[in-house]
Design a protein around this motif. Structure first.
Motif, PDB file in Angstrom:
ATOM      1  N   TYR A  75      -5.381   9.832  -0.255  1.00  0.00           N
ATOM      2  CA  TYR A  75      -6.440   9.287   0.607  1.00  0.00           C
ATOM      3  C   TYR A  75      -7.430   8.395  -0.122  1.00  0.00           C
ATOM      4  CZ  TYR A  75      -4.827  12.844   3.878  1.00  0.00           C
ATOM      5  OH  TYR A  75      -4.063  13.603   4.712  1.00  0.00           O
ATOM      6  N   GLY A  76      -7.304   8.292  -1.446  1.00  0.00           N
ATOM      7  CA  GLY A  76      -8.199   7.409  -2.185  1.00  0.00           C
ATOM      8  C   GLY A  76      -9.437   8.108  -2.705  1.00  0.00           C
ATOM      9  N   ALA A  77     -10.199   7.370  -3.495  1.00  0.00           N
ATOM     10  CA  ALA A  77     -11.288   7.961  -4.281  1.00  0.00           C
ATOM     11  C   ALA A  77     -12.582   8.143  -3.500  1.00  0.00           C
ATOM     12  CB  ALA A  77     -11.549   7.112  -5.518  1.00  0.00           C
ATOM     13  N   TYR A 216      -7.033  -0.233  -7.743  1.00  0.00           N
ATOM     14  CA  TYR A 216      -7.796  -1.197  -6.942  1.00  0.00           C
ATOM     15  C   TYR A 216      -6.852  -1.942  -5.993  1.00  0.00           C
ATOM     16  CZ  TYR A 216     -10.531  -5.272  -5.668  1.00  0.00           C
ATOM     17  OH  TYR A 216     -11.175  -6.251  -4.953  1.00  0.00           O
ATOM     18  N   HIS A 217      -5.708  -2.403  -6.545  1.00  0.00           N
ATOM     19  CA  HIS A 217      -4.783  -3.155  -5.699  1.00  0.00           C
ATOM     20  C   HIS A 217      -4.080  -2.271  -4.687  1.00  0.00           C
ATOM     21  CE1 HIS A 217      -5.522  -6.939  -7.531  1.00  0.00           C
ATOM     22  NE2 HIS A 217      -5.283  -6.456  -8.749  1.00  0.00           N
ATOM     23  N   GLY A 218      -4.015  -0.977  -4.979  1.00  0.00           N
ATOM     24  CA  GLY A 218      -3.379  -0.065  -4.028  1.00  0.00           C
ATOM     25  C   GLY A 218      -4.364   0.478  -3.015  1.00  0.00           C
ATOM     26  N   GLY A 219      -5.599  -0.061  -3.014  1.00  0.00           N
ATOM     27  CA  GLY A 219      -6.597   0.380  -2.040  1.00  0.00           C
ATOM     28  C   GLY A 219      -7.124   1.774  -2.307  1.00  0.00           C
ATOM     29  N   LEU A 295      -2.067   9.357 -11.340  1.00  0.00           N
ATOM     30  CA  LEU A 295      -0.905   9.692 -10.512  1.00  0.00           C
ATOM     31  C   LEU A 295      -0.454   8.455  -9.748  1.00  0.00           C
ATOM     32  CD1 LEU A 295      -1.487  13.081  -8.613  1.00  0.00           C
ATOM     33  CD2 LEU A 295       0.584  12.390  -9.791  1.00  0.00           C
ATOM     34  N   TYR A 296      -1.431   7.786  -9.118  1.00  0.00           N
ATOM     35  CA  TYR A 296      -1.078   6.617  -8.309  1.00  0.00           C
ATOM     36  C   TYR A 296      -0.519   5.507  -9.182  1.00  0.00           C
ATOM     37  CZ  TYR A 296      -1.021   2.656  -5.291  1.00  0.00           C
ATOM     38  OH  TYR A 296      -0.591   1.559  -4.603  1.00  0.00           O
ATOM     39  N   SER A 297      -1.181   5.263 -10.304  1.00  0.00           N
ATOM     40  CA  SER A 297      -0.778   4.163 -11.170  1.00  0.00           C
ATOM     41  C   SER A 297       0.660   4.368 -11.661  1.00  0.00           C
ATOM     42  CB  SER A 297      -1.732   4.081 -12.350  1.00  0.00           C
ATOM     43  OG  SER A 297      -1.327   3.068 -13.225  1.00  0.00           O
ATOM     44  N   ILE A 298       1.016   5.612 -11.976  1.00  0.00           N
ATOM     45  CA  ILE A 298       2.349   5.874 -12.521  1.00  0.00           C
ATOM     46  C   ILE A 298       3.416   5.860 -11.420  1.00  0.00           C
ATOM     47  CG2 ILE A 298       3.753   7.666 -13.633  1.00  0.00           C
ATOM     48  CD1 ILE A 298       1.285   8.336 -15.334  1.00  0.00           C
ATOM     49  N   TYR A 299       3.056   6.373 -10.233  1.00  0.00           N
ATOM     50  CA  TYR A 299       4.069   6.479  -9.173  1.00  0.00           C
ATOM     51  C   TYR A 299       3.873   5.471  -8.052  1.00  0.00           C
ATOM     52  CZ  TYR A 299       5.316  10.866 -11.422  1.00  0.00           C
ATOM     53  OH  TYR A 299       5.725  11.807 -12.322  1.00  0.00           O
ATOM     54  N   LYS A 300       3.207   4.347  -8.328  1.00  0.00           N
ATOM     55  CA  LYS A 300       2.887   3.439  -7.212  1.00  0.00           C
ATOM     56  C   LYS A 300       4.142   2.831  -6.582  1.00  0.00           C
ATOM     57  CE  LYS A 300       2.017  -0.629 -10.103  1.00  0.00           C
ATOM     58  NZ  LYS A 300       2.348   0.047 -11.388  1.00  0.00           N
ATOM     59  N   VAL A 462      -4.966   8.255  12.574  1.00  0.00           N
ATOM     60  CA  VAL A 462      -6.088   7.314  12.741  1.00  0.00           C
ATOM     61  C   VAL A 462      -7.358   7.911  12.156  1.00  0.00           C
ATOM     62  CG1 VAL A 462      -7.457   6.059  14.445  1.00  0.00           C
ATOM     63  CG2 VAL A 462      -5.051   6.601  14.919  1.00  0.00           C
ATOM     64  N   ARG A 463      -7.503   9.237  12.283  1.00  0.00           N
ATOM     65  CA  ARG A 463      -8.715   9.922  11.848  1.00  0.00           C
ATOM     66  C   ARG A 463      -8.672  10.242  10.358  1.00  0.00           C
ATOM     67  NH1 ARG A 463     -11.299   7.929  15.140  1.00  0.00           N
ATOM     68  NH2 ARG A 463     -11.057   8.409  17.337  1.00  0.00           N
ATOM     69  N   THR A 464      -7.473  10.598   9.851  1.00  0.00           N
ATOM     70  CA  THR A 464      -7.424  11.058   8.464  1.00  0.00           C
ATOM     71  C   THR A 464      -7.236   9.899   7.491  1.00  0.00           C
ATOM     72  OG1 THR A 464      -5.083  11.510   8.777  1.00  0.00           O
ATOM     73  CG2 THR A 464      -6.579  13.367   9.001  1.00  0.00           C
ATOM     74  N   LYS A 465      -6.690   8.768   7.993  1.00  0.00           N
ATOM     75  CA  LYS A 465      -6.494   7.558   7.186  1.00  0.00           C
ATOM     76  C   LYS A 465      -5.749   7.781   5.872  1.00  0.00           C
ATOM     77  CE  LYS A 465     -10.376   4.713   8.681  1.00  0.00           C
ATOM     78  NZ  LYS A 465     -11.633   4.149   8.306  1.00  0.00           N
ATOM     79  N   PRO A 466      -4.496   8.254   5.910  1.00  0.00           N
ATOM     80  CA  PRO A 466      -3.728   8.309   4.657  1.00  0.00           C
ATOM     81  C   PRO A 466      -3.378   6.897   4.206  1.00  0.00           C
ATOM     82  CG  PRO A 466      -2.379   9.030   6.518  1.00  0.00           C
ATOM     83  CD  PRO A 466      -3.745   8.758   7.061  1.00  0.00           C
ATOM     84  N   LEU A 467      -3.346   6.653   2.893  1.00  0.00           N
ATOM     85  CA  LEU A 467      -3.057   5.310   2.385  1.00  0.00           C
ATOM     86  C   LEU A 467      -1.553   5.161   2.165  1.00  0.00           C
ATOM     87  CD1 LEU A 467      -5.992   5.148  -0.162  1.00  0.00           C
ATOM     88  CD2 LEU A 467      -5.880   4.068   2.074  1.00  0.00           C
ATOM     89  N   SER A 468      -1.114   3.907   1.996  1.00  0.00           N
ATOM     90  CA  SER A 468       0.325   3.657   1.922  1.00  0.00           C
ATOM     91  C   SER A 468       0.909   4.139   0.597  1.00  0.00           C
ATOM     92  CB  SER A 468       0.563   2.159   2.052  1.00  0.00           C
ATOM     93  OG  SER A 468      -0.100   1.515   0.980  1.00  0.00           O
ATOM     94  N   LEU A 469       2.154   4.618   0.677  1.00  0.00           N
ATOM     95  CA  LEU A 469       2.891   5.032  -0.529  1.00  0.00           C
ATOM     96  C   LEU A 469       4.221   4.282  -0.470  1.00  0.00           C
ATOM     97  CD1 LEU A 469       2.330   8.851  -0.027  1.00  0.00           C
ATOM     98  CD2 LEU A 469       1.222   7.459  -1.758  1.00  0.00           C
TER      99      LEU A 469
END
Length: 605
Positions: A75-77, A216-219, A295-300, A462-469
């Motif tokens: 969900y991001g930082a 940053y680029h992964g939102g 985690l995100y940077s390694i598995y983006k 819509v409410r929880t806003k998970p980010l793209s993987l």
């Protein structure tokens, strides 16, 4: 992927062994635990630093170690906004609740409810706390053990029983002193576990700049989301407002936290421990955030969760550890030890708090003739008993995972109304027992309504806003892990896909606002009913309220050097038969704790 080696088990066993040794040390040093007071509040002799670290440790369960990085990955930082929340929570706890609890010299927070209102409210608080804490401990022991077992093959029941037994062992032998000092050691292990992951991830990714850039680029750096809509899961406002209420319920009035800062040798140390603990909370939050971004940077380009390499988000951290640390014998073991340290510290504080509440609220008032020696034995027995209960609850969690999770989130809503109850007592001099009770019940009903609704109809994406993987960079055939997450819809089966109108507005309220709602309803209803039932006529003793002096005494060091000797524990003013409209405790007897002349057992004759 690597599996566990002998060295990893050695590191884990060493962590358990050192925890047990600390327990043995405090069982015998300084003559052991002579009185129940020594056992439950460390004889009120602790200084600020160990207590601060202990508060941080018990707050940080393995759920934090495994869950927070995964939360940031998904969900991001925006989760970092909790840094502001923690500051507000510590401020409220230290300036509103701590002064009152400390000057009364109580062991159980629910004792306050009897002193201020009546014994029925005290019983309500106690029973709710016991149910909530046992449910919570079951999940806290089992969920992380399952995640670690799925990924690393680390023996599931061996670990659960070993941690449970060691924990019960040092709680029973060493009392609160052992709990605090093992927590200090376990915080060290947790920070070491986090650091090893962060340092290695930075090395693998060739510098922290790249991690931040990818995020940053992964939102993932979505800090500023000022959407005022209370239905969004995490925004600046839900976290700052909702989070503050939710966590104040835990820090300000929850027995497991209050019992620790009451164990400080004076009020200055008690307050200091909360403020130092804030730094600890921030440090842990920074660590968890960095882990999540790594985690995100390694598995983006290849998300293990979508690619079925792991079956639940909380398995991502162990997966990462085995992925990047498999060439370092013993280091994955350090990470697992850090996750289990989180479990140990949370469970040990729960066991100690449960023992304290049982002894103070359910045994002492009804068996007045017990000697201190006996009470101290009973406290030990209770620790042993609750340790067994917690291991049993972990077994229940393995059979009824989703149900227990649901029960817990429903009981998490207990925190809001209880916080409202204490706020009424401490801040409103005219609140009376009837108002408090009606407020508590109505706060409950509203919280449960929203809470159970949101369990049956989970909020939409819509409410929880998970980010793209993404799994574009994957070259793996499908994984072979069994899923450990049981969707709740299987428990509460809902026929068809129709969602009532309530589901998308009322039930979709951010989970952080459940507590807020409960607190506000309790306070408002409590004030109205108290005013209608003659609350203004009663004269409440000043020492049960937050006064101007409590606040100003922050600035005078002389008074905070030595704590006032409080004689609250001697008198129990509830033996009187006649109950008027006023609070029966204070209607006919003027209590003046300052002068000791012509007193029998703390009461004027």
């Amino acid at each position: 992927m690597g599996r566990f080696t002998v060295w990893d088990y050695v590191v884990f066993a060493a962590m358990l062994l050192i925890s047990a040794i600390i327990g043995i040390y405090y069982a015998f040093v300084g003559g052991g635990q002579k009185t129940s007071k020594d056992f439950l509040t460390a004889g009120r002799s602790m200084s600020a630093l160990p207590v601060a670290l202990s508060l941080t440790a018990s707050f940080m369960s393995a759920v934090t170690v495994l869950g927070t990085p995964a939360e940031i990955y998904r969900y991001g930082a925006v989760f970092c906004i909790f840094a502001i929340t923690y500051a507000l929570v510590v401020l409220c706890s230290a300036e509103i609740f701590l002064p009152v609890f400390y000057k009364l010299g109580i062991t159980s927070t629910y004792e306050y409810l009897e002193l201020r209102f009546n014994k029925y409210l005290r019983l309500c608080g106690t029973v709710l706390f016991i149910i909530q804490t046992t449910l919570y401990t079951g999940i806290v022991i089992y969920a992380p053990a399952l995640a670690l077992n799925q990924v690393t093959g680390f023996d599931l029941w061996g670990a659960v029983v070993a941690t449970g037994v060691v924990c019960t062992f040092y709680c029973t032998l060493g009392g609160l002193k052992a709990v605090v000092w093992t927590d200090v050691f376990q915080v060290g292990i947790m920070v070491a576990g986090f650091s090893s992951v962060i340092i290695r991830a930075v090395v693998v990714q060739e510098g922290i700049g790249r991690i931040v850039n990818d995020s940053y680029h992964g939102g993932r750096l979505n800090f500023w989301d000022f959407d005022p809509n209370p239905l969004q899961r995490h925004t600046f406002w839900t976290i700052v407002i909702g989070g503050t209420f939710t966590w104040t319920g835990i820090y300000g009035v929850n027995q497991s936290q209050v019992q620790r800062y009451i164990a400080c040798k004076n009020r200055f140390h008690a307050k200091l421990s909360l403020y130092i603990n804030l730094v600890g909370l921030w440090a842990i939050l920074v660590c968890a955030t960095l882990c999540g971004l790594a985690l995100y940077s390694i598995y983006k380009d290849c998300d293990p969760w979508t690619a079925n390499q792991v079956s639940a988000l909380d398995q991502l951290m162990p997966y990462l550890v085995l992925d990047i640390l498999q060439d370092f014998p013993g280091v994955p073991g350090l990470f697992v030890a850090s996750a289990y340290s989180g479990t140990l510290s949370t469970v040990s504080s729960s066991i100690n708090a449960l023992a304290a509440v049982t002894v103070e609220d359910l045994i002492k008032p009804y068996f007045k003739s017990l000697s201190e020696k006996k009470l101290s034995r009973i406290s030990m027995g209770m620790s042993l008993f609750y340790g067994g209960v917690c291991i049993a609850m972990a077994a229940v969690a393995s059979l009824l995972g989703a149900l227990l999770q649901a029960a817990l989130s429903i009981f998490g809503m207990v925190g809001g109304p209880l916080l409202g109850l204490f706020a009424l007592g401490i801040l409103c001099s005219f609140a009376n027992g009837i108002g408090a009770f009606v407020g508590l019940v109505s706060g409950f009903v509203i919280s449960l309504w929203v809470g159970i609704g949101s369990q049956i109809y989970p909020p939409l994406p819509v409410r929880t806003k998970p980010l793209s993987l993404s799994i574009e960079g994957c070259n793996i055939t499908s994984g072979n892990l069994t899923s450990t997450e049981i969707p709740l819809t299987t428990v509460f089966s809902t026929p068809g896909a129709e969602r009532p109108a309530l589901a998308d507005n009322w039930y979709s309220l951010s989970y952080l606002y459940f507590s807020t709602l409960g607190t506000l309803v309790t306070v408002v209803v409590g004030i109205i009913i108290s005013l209608l039932t003659g609350g203004l006529k009663q004269n409440t003793d000043r020492k049960f309220l937050l006064t101007k002096e409590d606040f100003l005494s922050n600035f005078s060091r002389s008074e905070t050097e030595q704590p006032e000797k409080v004689e609250v524990l001697n008198w129990k003013p509830f033996t009187m038969a006649d109950e008027g409209t006023d609070n029966p405790a204070f209607s006919h007897i003027e209590m003046d704790v300052a002068s000791d002349k012509n007193k029998v057992n703390g009461l004027h004759i």
